[in-house]
Write a protein that holds these residues in place. Structure first.
Motif, PDB file in Angstrom:
ATOM      1  N   ALA A 106       2.260 -10.248  -7.333  1.00  0.00           N
ATOM      2  CA  ALA A 106       1.149  -9.586  -8.015  1.00  0.00           C
ATOM      3  C   ALA A 106       0.295 -10.594  -8.778  1.00  0.00           C
ATOM      4  O   ALA A 106      -0.937 -10.536  -8.745  1.00  0.00           O
ATOM      5  CB  ALA A 106       1.681  -8.525  -8.966  1.00  0.00           C
ATOM      6  N   ASN A 109      -2.155 -12.438  -6.814  1.00  0.00           N
ATOM      7  CA  ASN A 109      -3.153 -11.576  -6.170  1.00  0.00           C
ATOM      8  C   ASN A 109      -2.897 -11.400  -4.671  1.00  0.00           C
ATOM      9  O   ASN A 109      -3.823 -11.324  -3.869  1.00  0.00           O
ATOM     10  CB  ASN A 109      -4.574 -12.112  -6.395  1.00  0.00           C
ATOM     11  CG  ASN A 109      -5.041 -11.914  -7.819  1.00  0.00           C
ATOM     12  OD1 ASN A 109      -4.801 -10.863  -8.412  1.00  0.00           O
ATOM     13  ND2 ASN A 109      -5.687 -12.916  -8.379  1.00  0.00           N
ATOM     14  N   THR A 111      -0.844  -8.784  -3.650  1.00  0.00           N
ATOM     15  CA  THR A 111      -0.692  -7.342  -3.474  1.00  0.00           C
ATOM     16  C   THR A 111      -1.986  -6.591  -3.781  1.00  0.00           C
ATOM     17  O   THR A 111      -2.764  -6.984  -4.661  1.00  0.00           O
ATOM     18  CB  THR A 111       0.428  -6.802  -4.384  1.00  0.00           C
ATOM     19  OG1 THR A 111       0.164  -7.210  -5.731  1.00  0.00           O
ATOM     20  CG2 THR A 111       1.777  -7.342  -3.958  1.00  0.00           C
ATOM     21  N   ASP A 113      -4.181  -3.808  -5.439  1.00  0.00           N
ATOM     22  CA  ASP A 113      -4.123  -3.013  -6.671  1.00  0.00           C
ATOM     23  C   ASP A 113      -4.191  -1.540  -6.287  1.00  0.00           C
ATOM     24  O   ASP A 113      -5.221  -1.061  -5.776  1.00  0.00           O
ATOM     25  CB  ASP A 113      -5.285  -3.392  -7.594  1.00  0.00           C
ATOM     26  CG  ASP A 113      -5.233  -2.650  -8.933  1.00  0.00           C
ATOM     27  OD1 ASP A 113      -4.291  -1.860  -9.153  1.00  0.00           O
ATOM     28  OD2 ASP A 113      -6.155  -2.856  -9.749  1.00  0.00           O
ATOM     29  N   THR A 115      -3.909   0.971  -8.379  1.00  0.00           N
ATOM     30  CA  THR A 115      -4.308   1.808  -9.517  1.00  0.00           C
ATOM     31  C   THR A 115      -5.426   2.791  -9.180  1.00  0.00           C
ATOM     32  O   THR A 115      -5.343   3.975  -9.546  1.00  0.00           O
ATOM     33  CB  THR A 115      -4.721   0.931 -10.709  1.00  0.00           C
ATOM     34  OG1 THR A 115      -3.699  -0.033 -10.975  1.00  0.00           O
ATOM     35  CG2 THR A 115      -4.963   1.778 -11.954  1.00  0.00           C
ATOM     36  N   GLN A 137       4.504  -1.496 -12.047  1.00  0.00           N
ATOM     37  CA  GLN A 137       3.268  -2.011 -12.631  1.00  0.00           C
ATOM     38  C   GLN A 137       3.456  -3.430 -13.149  1.00  0.00           C
ATOM     39  O   GLN A 137       4.475  -3.743 -13.767  1.00  0.00           O
ATOM     40  CB  GLN A 137       2.815  -1.112 -13.784  1.00  0.00           C
ATOM     41  CG  GLN A 137       2.459   0.303 -13.354  1.00  0.00           C
ATOM     42  CD  GLN A 137       2.079   1.200 -14.522  1.00  0.00           C
ATOM     43  OE1 GLN A 137       2.052   0.767 -15.675  1.00  0.00           O
ATOM     44  NE2 GLN A 137       1.793   2.455 -14.231  1.00  0.00           N
ATOM     45  N   ARG A 141      -1.477  -3.080 -13.747  1.00  0.00           N
ATOM     46  CA  ARG A 141      -1.881  -2.651 -12.407  1.00  0.00           C
ATOM     47  C   ARG A 141      -0.677  -2.103 -11.649  1.00  0.00           C
ATOM     48  O   ARG A 141       0.413  -2.663 -11.737  1.00  0.00           O
ATOM     49  CB  ARG A 141      -2.469  -3.832 -11.615  1.00  0.00           C
ATOM     50  CG  ARG A 141      -3.751  -4.410 -12.184  1.00  0.00           C
ATOM     51  CD  ARG A 141      -4.190  -5.616 -11.351  1.00  0.00           C
ATOM     52  NE  ARG A 141      -3.235  -6.716 -11.439  1.00  0.00           N
ATOM     53  CZ  ARG A 141      -2.884  -7.490 -10.418  1.00  0.00           C
ATOM     54  NH1 ARG A 141      -3.379  -7.270  -9.211  1.00  0.00           N
ATOM     55  NH2 ARG A 141      -2.040  -8.485 -10.595  1.00  0.00           N
ATOM     56  N   GLN A 142      -0.899  -1.037 -10.913  1.00  0.00           N
ATOM     57  CA  GLN A 142       0.144  -0.513 -10.030  1.00  0.00           C
ATOM     58  C   GLN A 142       0.126  -1.358  -8.763  1.00  0.00           C
ATOM     59  O   GLN A 142      -0.809  -1.303  -7.971  1.00  0.00           O
ATOM     60  CB  GLN A 142      -0.120   0.957  -9.688  1.00  0.00           C
ATOM     61  CG  GLN A 142       1.044   1.658  -9.010  1.00  0.00           C
ATOM     62  CD  GLN A 142       2.106   2.080 -10.006  1.00  0.00           C
ATOM     63  OE1 GLN A 142       1.798   2.571 -11.097  1.00  0.00           O
ATOM     64  NE2 GLN A 142       3.371   1.916  -9.641  1.00  0.00           N
ATOM     65  N   VAL A 143       1.159  -2.155  -8.562  1.00  0.00           N
ATOM     66  CA  VAL A 143       1.171  -3.075  -7.421  1.00  0.00           C
ATOM     67  C   VAL A 143       2.282  -2.756  -6.428  1.00  0.00           C
ATOM     68  O   VAL A 143       2.360  -3.361  -5.352  1.00  0.00           O
ATOM     69  CB  VAL A 143       1.308  -4.537  -7.891  1.00  0.00           C
ATOM     70  CG1 VAL A 143       0.079  -4.945  -8.694  1.00  0.00           C
ATOM     71  CG2 VAL A 143       2.581  -4.724  -8.712  1.00  0.00           C
ATOM     72  N   SER A 312       4.681  -2.281  -0.971  1.00  0.00           N
ATOM     73  CA  SER A 312       3.436  -2.852  -1.473  1.00  0.00           C
ATOM     74  C   SER A 312       2.494  -3.066  -0.299  1.00  0.00           C
ATOM     75  O   SER A 312       2.927  -3.164   0.856  1.00  0.00           O
ATOM     76  CB  SER A 312       3.674  -4.185  -2.191  1.00  0.00           C
ATOM     77  OG  SER A 312       4.255  -3.990  -3.455  1.00  0.00           O
ATOM     78  N   ARG A 315      -3.297  -7.339  -0.066  1.00  0.00           N
ATOM     79  CA  ARG A 315      -4.647  -7.228  -0.609  1.00  0.00           C
ATOM     80  C   ARG A 315      -5.714  -7.391   0.474  1.00  0.00           C
ATOM     81  O   ARG A 315      -6.799  -6.832   0.378  1.00  0.00           O
ATOM     82  CB  ARG A 315      -4.844  -8.274  -1.700  1.00  0.00           C
ATOM     83  CG  ARG A 315      -6.172  -8.133  -2.429  1.00  0.00           C
ATOM     84  CD  ARG A 315      -6.340  -9.228  -3.457  1.00  0.00           C
ATOM     85  NE  ARG A 315      -7.656  -9.154  -4.077  1.00  0.00           N
ATOM     86  CZ  ARG A 315      -8.156 -10.112  -4.838  1.00  0.00           C
ATOM     87  NH1 ARG A 315      -7.452 -11.201  -5.065  1.00  0.00           N
ATOM     88  NH2 ARG A 315      -9.345  -9.990  -5.363  1.00  0.00           N
TER      89      ARG A 315
END
Length: 428
Positions: A106, A109, A111, A113, A115, A137, A141-143, A312, A315
């Protein structure tokens, strides 16, 4: 994990490039009309693979335009392969991860986000225990979303306890009460069976012991307790060994690695083992004696609804809405829940868990669900997921505990050495 760590750096860069290059190109808005293939990657055995693929096939049956390309392997080397795959052009859209690496992925960056999707309701976490939802979280952020719930449990040999006409352990018993009870078992069996495993090398046991006293294993990027705290922990278990409540160091060392088949309640060397609740069926398969579950000693508020593992999203996925919908399906759909069963742990959705429980015929699996449902209301709030370096910290704790168990260091010496090295690990 040096290869994996290098690959994670490439993975993060790939995520940023993919997000930049694909903004506006994602065809999720047209997902109802266009064919979409989602790459999914997880670790586990053949049973997990079969059940996961059955659940994904159900999703495809309901959404014929969505198909899946699946990859799975054993735990060994999983994170090296995950990082390498995600750094390439065909990285996994959806992948399994645990709390050893969730924070690291997370913070780099890697994963997606989640949220905005939890806020909109596209990803519904309303039926997850609050502490379980929040345990996914990182930095607000919820990851990650729990693929299953699990909690530490002390597994004990109910058959032996009843044969000896002793009381069974209870929720909320203190460690002092455990030691008294364990000493009775050791004496009643003339030392053939020790009363309890010594879990001083078990980070779960240490963490729950700390939380019952209002402390945490971690405080940001540092350990959350003092050398004096850890000295007390090590001394407590040294006393248990000296009194005969716990077995000899050589016996304890057999089980410190976590192998289910080598746990002392399975091999008959002790009346208890400190494990995860969902491991009861596997442990039960190793012995003809009836095994049962109770919480670790101490106030149950020290425990929390923990994700045994998470789902997860990458991204850089080109299909975030579809991936999120698949996650929502795996977590919240009753039919998917019945297919997945308890292989990863208990369904994170409490309503689905009830449906799954009613469909189970295995009494041991049902006992796991009954235990989890009974203890969950007494849990405390979830801590933040462990920071980067958690896997190394676990290894350092085992080394420190074994140095005390084997008489190589005093509790104070081992505690001070551990804190120095552990804080240094977290600082890098």
């Amino acid at each position: 994990m040096t290869i994996g760590m290098r690959a994670i750096g490439c993975l993060a860069a790939a995520a940023l490039l993919a997000t930049t290059g694909c903004s506006g190109d994602s065809d999720d808005a047209e997902a109802q009309d266009q064919k979409v293939e989602i790459n999914v990657f997880w670790w586990g055995g053949e049973k997990r693979a079969d059940l996961t693929e059955q659940a994904l096939a159900l999703y495809t049956a309901r959404h014929p335009n969505v198909t899946f390309k699946t990859h799975w392997q054993g735990n060994q080397g999983y994170y090296d392969n995950l990082a390498t795959q995600a750094a390439g052009p065909d990285g996994p859209d959806l992948f399994q991860i645990d709390d050893n690496y969730l924070t690291e992925y997370a913070e780099r960056n890697v994963t997606l986000d989640l949220t905005p999707y939890t806020t909109s309701g596209a990803l519904d976490l309303g039926k997850l225990p609050d502490s379980l939802a929040k345990y996914g979280q990182v930095g607000g952020r919820q990851v990650g979303v729990a693929g299953a719930e699990n909690t530490p449990a002390m597994v004990y040999n109910r058959t032996l306890v009843r044969q000896l006409n002793l009381r069974e352990p209870t929720v909320g018993m203190t460690y002092e009460q455990l030691f008294d009870w364990a000493t009775e078992i050791t004496q009643a069996t003339d030392g053939r069976v020790a009363g309890t495993m010594d879990p001083s090398a078990d980070y779960k046991a240490l963490w729950l012991w700390l939380r019952a006293q209002g402390k945490e294993l971690y405080a940001g990027s540092q350990m959350g307790f003092t050398a004096a705290d850890l000295t007390t922990w090590f001394q407590m278990w040294q006393t248990a060994r000296d009194s005969g409540a716990a077995p000899a160091p050589a016996v304890i060392k057999e089980a410190n690695g976590g192998d289910v088949t080598k746990q002392l309640v399975a091999t008959g060397r002790a009346a208890t083992s400190f494990m995860w609740s969902n491991q009861l069926p596997e442990l039960q398969g190793t012995t003809k004696d009836e095994l049962a579950l109770v919480s670790y000693p101490g106030d149950p508020k020290g425990q929390w609804a923990r994700a045994s593992m998470y789902w997860s999203a990458f991204r850089g996925t080109r299909h975030p809405e579809v991936v999120v919908d698949v996650m929502n399906f795996l977590v919240n759909d009753p039919e998917a829940g019945k297919i997945l069963g308890t292989e990863r742990g208990l369904s994170p959705n409490t309503d689905v868990r009830k449906v799954v429980g009613e469909s189970l015929t295995d009494p041991t699996a049902r006992a796991t669900i009954d235990f989890e449902n009974a203890i969950t209301p007494r849990f405390g709030a979830a801590p933040a997921p462990p920071p980067k370096g958690h896997a190394k910290i676990r290894s350092l704790l085992t080394t420190a505990a074994e140095s005390v168990q084997l008489g190589k260091k005093s509790p104070k010496q081992a505690a001070e050495a551990f804190l120095s090295e552990a804080n240094g690990t977290l600082a890098t």
